[in-house]
Design a protein around this motif. Structure first.
Motif, PDB file in Angstrom:
ATOM      1  N   PHE A  77       0.166 -10.280  -1.190  1.00 16.30           N
ATOM      2  CA  PHE A  77      -0.542  -9.033  -1.481  1.00 16.30           C
ATOM      3  C   PHE A  77       0.053  -7.883  -0.688  1.00 16.30           C
ATOM      4  CE2 PHE A  77      -3.828  -6.044  -0.058  1.00 16.30           C
ATOM      5  CZ  PHE A  77      -4.131  -5.457  -1.271  1.00 16.30           C
ATOM      6  N   LEU A  78       0.325  -8.118   0.593  1.00 13.46           N
ATOM      7  CA  LEU A  78       0.873  -7.061   1.446  1.00 13.46           C
ATOM      8  C   LEU A  78       2.283  -6.667   1.009  1.00 13.46           C
ATOM      9  CD1 LEU A  78      -0.534  -8.239   4.862  1.00 13.46           C
ATOM     10  CD2 LEU A  78      -1.219  -6.231   3.553  1.00 13.46           C
ATOM     11  N   MET A 128      -6.169  -3.483   5.937  1.00 16.32           N
ATOM     12  CA  MET A 128      -5.596  -4.825   6.062  1.00 16.32           C
ATOM     13  C   MET A 128      -5.168  -5.099   7.505  1.00 16.32           C
ATOM     14  SD  MET A 128      -5.777  -6.404   3.154  1.00 16.32           S
ATOM     15  CE  MET A 128      -7.371  -5.629   2.958  1.00 16.32           C
ATOM     16  N   LEU A 141      -2.262 -13.120   3.666  1.00 18.68           N
ATOM     17  CA  LEU A 141      -2.173 -12.219   2.514  1.00 18.68           C
ATOM     18  C   LEU A 141      -0.766 -11.650   2.342  1.00 18.68           C
ATOM     19  CD1 LEU A 141      -5.487 -10.259   3.138  1.00 18.68           C
ATOM     20  CD2 LEU A 141      -5.127 -12.129   1.534  1.00 18.68           C
ATOM     21  N   GLY A 199      -4.830  -6.549  -6.078  1.00 17.85           N
ATOM     22  CA  GLY A 199      -3.388  -6.691  -6.268  1.00 17.85           C
ATOM     23  C   GLY A 199      -2.867  -6.225  -7.614  1.00 17.85           C
ATOM     24  N   LEU A 244     -11.918 -11.589   1.806  1.00 18.73           N
ATOM     25  CA  LEU A 244     -10.707 -10.783   1.933  1.00 18.73           C
ATOM     26  C   LEU A 244      -9.647 -11.257   0.943  1.00 18.73           C
ATOM     27  CD1 LEU A 244      -9.680  -8.435   3.625  1.00 18.73           C
ATOM     28  CD2 LEU A 244      -8.781 -10.093   5.249  1.00 18.73           C
ATOM     29  N   ARG A 245      -9.478 -12.559   0.817  1.00 19.24           N
ATOM     30  CA  ARG A 245      -8.520 -13.107  -0.158  1.00 19.24           C
ATOM     31  C   ARG A 245      -8.945 -12.761  -1.581  1.00 19.24           C
ATOM     32  NH1 ARG A 245      -8.693 -17.557   3.193  1.00 19.24           N
ATOM     33  NH2 ARG A 245     -10.040 -18.655   1.751  1.00 19.24           N
ATOM     34  N   HIS A 290      -4.439 -10.575   7.739  1.00 23.93           N
ATOM     35  CA  HIS A 290      -3.210 -10.329   6.998  1.00 23.93           C
ATOM     36  C   HIS A 290      -2.238 -11.504   6.974  1.00 23.93           C
ATOM     37  CE1 HIS A 290      -2.865  -8.670  11.091  1.00 23.93           C
ATOM     38  NE2 HIS A 290      -1.724  -9.326  11.086  1.00 23.93           N
ATOM     39  N   LEU A 342       1.665  -4.393  -1.864  1.00 19.16           N
ATOM     40  CA  LEU A 342       1.174  -3.117  -1.346  1.00 19.16           C
ATOM     41  C   LEU A 342       2.339  -2.314  -0.773  1.00 19.16           C
ATOM     42  CD1 LEU A 342      -1.112  -1.161  -0.590  1.00 19.16           C
ATOM     43  CD2 LEU A 342      -1.508  -2.544   1.467  1.00 19.16           C
ATOM     44  N   LEU A 364      -5.823   1.444   2.460  1.00 24.29           N
ATOM     45  CA  LEU A 364      -5.849   0.000   2.251  1.00 24.29           C
ATOM     46  C   LEU A 364      -4.919  -0.705   3.239  1.00 24.29           C
ATOM     47  CD1 LEU A 364      -7.074  -2.230   0.570  1.00 24.29           C
ATOM     48  CD2 LEU A 364      -5.279  -1.841  -1.132  1.00 24.29           C
ATOM     49  N   ALA A 376     -12.888  -3.041   1.013  1.00 26.57           N
ATOM     50  CA  ALA A 376     -11.961  -3.595   2.009  1.00 26.57           C
ATOM     51  C   ALA A 376     -11.942  -2.727   3.259  1.00 26.57           C
ATOM     52  CB  ALA A 376     -10.553  -3.704   1.427  1.00 26.57           C
ATOM     53  N   ALA A 396      -8.187  -9.105  -2.196  1.00 25.09           N
ATOM     54  CA  ALA A 396      -6.750  -8.929  -2.405  1.00 25.09           C
ATOM     55  C   ALA A 396      -6.355  -9.410  -3.800  1.00 25.09           C
ATOM     56  CB  ALA A 396      -5.960  -9.662  -1.330  1.00 25.09           C
TER      57      ALA A 396
END
Length: 122
Positions: free
Chosen positions: A76-77, A64, A73, A46, A38-39, A70, A80, A60, A24, A42
């Motif tokens: 996921f974010l 992102m 996502l 995740g 990217l998806r 982003h 994170l 990371l 990533a 993630a």
């Protein structure tokens, strides 16, 4: 690099969390924005965020932000951010500022305390 990343996509499940985070970061570093990849990244990273060291979580977050993907996502974010918040005691003040800046630039709440870091620097 895009061809290499695309070739890796079907094999993402075989990578460990650190390798996925490195991929990533590498994608973001060379401005390769492949949203499906990217998806997928993630999706694979995740559930394994807990395996990453705090500095890897910071890298990371930066990746992102740099990727520009982003907006798709958010879940996921959010995960994170939760991991970064829980482990913020392990981050340096500089890493906290990097995380806060990255999340702010993505339009997300800062997951770490930067006021405490700022007061220590003053």
């Amino acid at each position: 690099f895009q061809a290499v990343a695309a070739a890796a996509a079907p094999q993402l499940h075989a990578f460990n969390a650190r390798e996925l985070a490195t991929l990533a970061h590498a994608m973001a570093s060379v401005s390769v924005l492949d949203e499906p990849l990217l998806r997928d990244l993630a999706g694979e990273i995740g559930p394994r965020l807990h395996e990453l060291k705090p500095r890897e979580l910071v890298a990371l977050a930066v990746a992102m932000r740099q990727s520009g993907g982003h907006a798709r996502l958010r879940g996921f974010l959010s995960d994170l951010g939760t991991h970064l918040h829980e482990r913020q005691g392990e981050l340096t003040d500089a890493e906290r500022f990097v995380v806060a800046s990255s999340f702010t630039r993505m339009g997300l709440p800062e997951p770490v305390d930067v006021l405490g870091a700022a007061s220590r620097l003053l």
